[in-house]
Design a protein around this motif. Sequence first.
Motif, PDB file in Angstrom:
ATOM      1  N   THR A 129      27.557  26.638  26.804  1.00 32.14           N
ATOM      2  CA  THR A 129      27.930  27.631  27.825  1.00 32.14           C
ATOM      3  C   THR A 129      29.087  28.290  27.312  1.00 32.14           C
ATOM      4  N   ARG A 130      29.977  27.838  26.416  1.00 32.25           N
ATOM      5  CA  ARG A 130      31.041  28.875  25.702  1.00 32.25           C
ATOM      6  C   ARG A 130      30.343  29.690  24.948  1.00 32.25           C
ATOM      7  N   ALA A 131      29.601  29.229  23.902  1.00 29.18           N
ATOM      8  CA  ALA A 131      28.876  30.479  23.129  1.00 29.18           C
ATOM      9  C   ALA A 131      28.212  31.379  23.704  1.00 29.18           C
ATOM     10  N   ILE A 132      27.499  30.888  24.653  1.00 27.22           N
ATOM     11  CA  ILE A 132      26.556  32.111  25.619  1.00 27.22           C
ATOM     12  C   ILE A 132      27.716  33.260  26.084  1.00 27.22           C
ATOM     13  N   ALA A 133      28.591  32.644  26.666  1.00 30.49           N
ATOM     14  CA  ALA A 133      29.612  33.448  27.478  1.00 30.49           C
ATOM     15  C   ALA A 133      30.139  34.381  26.531  1.00 30.49           C
ATOM     16  N   ASP A 134      30.580  34.011  25.105  1.00 29.78           N
ATOM     17  CA  ASP A 134      31.046  34.881  24.184  1.00 29.78           C
ATOM     18  C   ASP A 134      30.192  35.669  23.693  1.00 29.78           C
ATOM     19  N   ARG A 135      28.912  35.502  23.623  1.00 33.95           N
ATOM     20  CA  ARG A 135      27.810  36.365  23.042  1.00 33.95           C
ATOM     21  C   ARG A 135      27.488  37.583  24.144  1.00 33.95           C
ATOM     22  N   VAL A 136      27.691  37.234  25.601  1.00 32.61           N
ATOM     23  CA  VAL A 136      27.562  38.183  26.852  1.00 32.61           C
ATOM     24  C   VAL A 136      28.962  39.109  26.611  1.00 32.61           C
ATOM     25  N   LEU A 137      29.945  38.533  26.465  1.00 33.16           N
ATOM     26  CA  LEU A 137      31.083  39.492  26.523  1.00 33.16           C
ATOM     27  C   LEU A 137      31.256  40.212  25.322  1.00 33.16           C
ATOM     28  N   ALA A 138      30.479  39.990  24.253  1.00 33.08           N
ATOM     29  CA  ALA A 138      30.520  40.795  22.878  1.00 33.08           C
ATOM     30  C   ALA A 138      29.432  41.753  23.165  1.00 33.08           C
ATOM     31  N   PHE A 139      28.719  42.078  24.109  1.00 27.93           N
ATOM     32  CA  PHE A 139      27.400  42.694  24.341  1.00 27.93           C
ATOM     33  C   PHE A 139      26.134  42.267  23.361  1.00 27.93           C
ATOM     34  N   ASP A 140      26.369  40.960  22.769  1.00 29.33           N
ATOM     35  CA  ASP A 140      25.188  40.818  22.101  1.00 29.33           C
ATOM     36  C   ASP A 140      24.038  40.101  22.659  1.00 29.33           C
ATOM     37  N   LEU A 141      24.301  39.733  24.131  1.00 32.07           N
ATOM     38  CA  LEU A 141      23.203  39.417  24.885  1.00 32.07           C
ATOM     39  C   LEU A 141      23.225  40.249  26.365  1.00 32.07           C
ATOM     40  N   ASP A 142      22.099  40.458  26.772  1.00 34.10           N
ATOM     41  CA  ASP A 142      22.096  41.338  28.012  1.00 34.10           C
ATOM     42  C   ASP A 142      22.411  40.422  29.323  1.00 34.10           C
ATOM     43  N   LEU A 143      22.222  38.894  29.104  1.00 37.09           N
ATOM     44  CA  LEU A 143      22.636  38.131  30.098  1.00 37.09           C
ATOM     45  C   LEU A 143      22.414  36.694  29.804  1.00 37.09           C
ATOM     46  N   GLY A 144      23.334  35.872  30.387  1.00 35.82           N
ATOM     47  CA  GLY A 144      23.210  34.542  29.733  1.00 35.82           C
ATOM     48  C   GLY A 144      22.722  33.492  31.057  1.00 35.82           C
ATOM     49  N   MET A 145      22.251  32.335  30.676  1.00 39.78           N
ATOM     50  CA  MET A 145      21.843  31.513  31.884  1.00 39.78           C
ATOM     51  C   MET A 145      22.582  30.224  31.370  1.00 39.78           C
ATOM     52  N   ILE A 146      23.510  29.826  32.319  1.00 37.41           N
ATOM     53  CA  ILE A 146      24.668  28.695  31.983  1.00 37.41           C
ATOM     54  C   ILE A 146      24.516  27.840  32.895  1.00 37.41           C
ATOM     55  N   GLU A 147      24.918  26.324  32.339  1.00 38.47           N
ATOM     56  CA  GLU A 147      25.129  25.427  33.076  1.00 38.47           C
ATOM     57  C   GLU A 147      26.499  25.135  33.603  1.00 38.47           C
ATOM     58  N   GLY A 148      27.574  25.679  32.882  1.00 33.81           N
ATOM     59  CA  GLY A 148      28.908  25.337  33.128  1.00 33.81           C
ATOM     60  C   GLY A 148      29.772  26.473  33.781  1.00 33.81           C
ATOM     61  N   GLU A 149      30.666  26.259  34.373  1.00 38.16           N
ATOM     62  CA  GLU A 149      31.581  27.467  35.171  1.00 38.16           C
ATOM     63  C   GLU A 149      32.646  28.415  34.036  1.00 38.16           C
ATOM     64  N   ILE A 150      32.688  29.278  33.836  1.00 39.52           N
ATOM     65  CA  ILE A 150      33.681  30.174  33.022  1.00 39.52           C
ATOM     66  C   ILE A 150      34.256  31.180  33.731  1.00 39.52           C
ATOM     67  N   ASN A 151      35.550  31.547  33.187  1.00 39.52           N
ATOM     68  CA  ASN A 151      36.340  32.479  34.108  1.00 39.52           C
ATOM     69  C   ASN A 151      36.632  33.608  33.069  1.00 39.52           C
ATOM     70  N   HIS A 152      36.451  34.631  33.014  1.00 42.31           N
ATOM     71  CA  HIS A 152      36.772  35.980  32.330  1.00 42.31           C
ATOM     72  C   HIS A 152      36.970  37.093  33.128  1.00 42.31           C
ATOM     73  N   PRO A 153      37.819  38.065  33.073  1.00 43.57           N
ATOM     74  CA  PRO A 153      37.842  39.302  34.220  1.00 43.57           C
ATOM     75  C   PRO A 153      36.604  40.226  33.904  1.00 43.57           C
ATOM     76  N   ASP A 154      36.096  40.127  32.548  1.00 46.32           N
ATOM     77  CA  ASP A 154      35.193  41.109  32.257  1.00 46.32           C
ATOM     78  C   ASP A 154      33.712  40.589  32.406  1.00 46.32           C
ATOM     79  N   LEU A 155      33.656  39.402  32.843  1.00 46.75           N
ATOM     80  CA  LEU A 155      32.336  38.608  33.039  1.00 46.75           C
ATOM     81  C   LEU A 155      31.840  38.330  34.680  1.00 46.75           C
ATOM     82  N   GLU A 156      30.919  38.555  35.077  1.00 46.61           N
ATOM     83  CA  GLU A 156      30.339  38.096  36.484  1.00 46.61           C
ATOM     84  C   GLU A 156      29.567  37.041  36.600  1.00 46.61           C
TER      85      GLU A 156
END
Length: 303
Positions: A129-156
């Motif tokens: 989960t942490r790695a996928i969120a980081d990749r979405v945050l860096a625009f390296d992925l169009d979207l992520g599908m994750i199992e855990g909850e994350i909090n970041h002001p730039d992520l929905e």
Amino acid sequence: MKFTLRQLQVFLATAHHENISRAAASLNMSQSAASGALKEFESLYDVRLFERAGKRLKLNELGRQLWPRVESLLEQANELESDLNRHHDLGRLKVGATLTIGNYLAVGFMARYMAEQPGARVKLEVANTRAIADRVLAFDLDLGMIEGEINHPDLELVRWRSDDLVAFCAPEHPLAGRNQLSDADLLEQDWIVREPGSGTRQTFERGMHGLLTDLRITLELEHTEAIKRAVEAGLGISCLSRVSLQEAFRRGTLIPLAIPQRDFSREFYFVLHKQKYRSPGIQRWLELCRNFPDQTAPDKVSH
């Protein structure tokens, strides 16, 4: 309009790579041409977008503010070019998925998506989960599908579907014949669990609240299949997503354990960058995943 799309491409590639040589290589340009395009872009508006420290180019505050807007603009330009070349092709999609979703669900979505849209290409990256969120945050992925909850002001974070973890053991394990386990039983076992940073580990720790510091965690493994093999070999018991255990339960190679006093329910989520352009491909992928039948519902085991 004074800037060119090529200048924006160089800016974006430099932001990703933090090095003008690697940025140039990614765009099939010479280093001098890429450097010139970046300098010209900054000179057009009398701004600096990077802090230069040796060979590294780090975005400054203005550059960080421009990054998502440039990413979105180029995404729309690429989609326009794709539509002009191939009418209305959903195009290429870069999807990230956590291990449970990537290994047990995502291939079915990919098959359906590509069958609907001949010529579409999907690149799937599987990580925690942490790695996928980081990749979405860096625009390296169009979207992520994750199992855990994350909090970041730039992520929905968008709720997708429900899931739950199930504790399990080998058929020969002493607990295999028990109707249900007490907390005392849990403390007496050797546990094999996922690594920190995974959504499964996050849910397991929440479910084991109050017992966690006293649990005997003997192995931490990054792969679900490795954990299942270790449990089959009699090295301990574990707790993983029901999605990953359905087939093993049907075959009888693993046995579910009932722990009714512990809540292992959770949600699967989509994670998207708030400022990323939502292309037709992204919208269709989200719709397809939401409408995909839940294969786990008929086989649920109470616990």
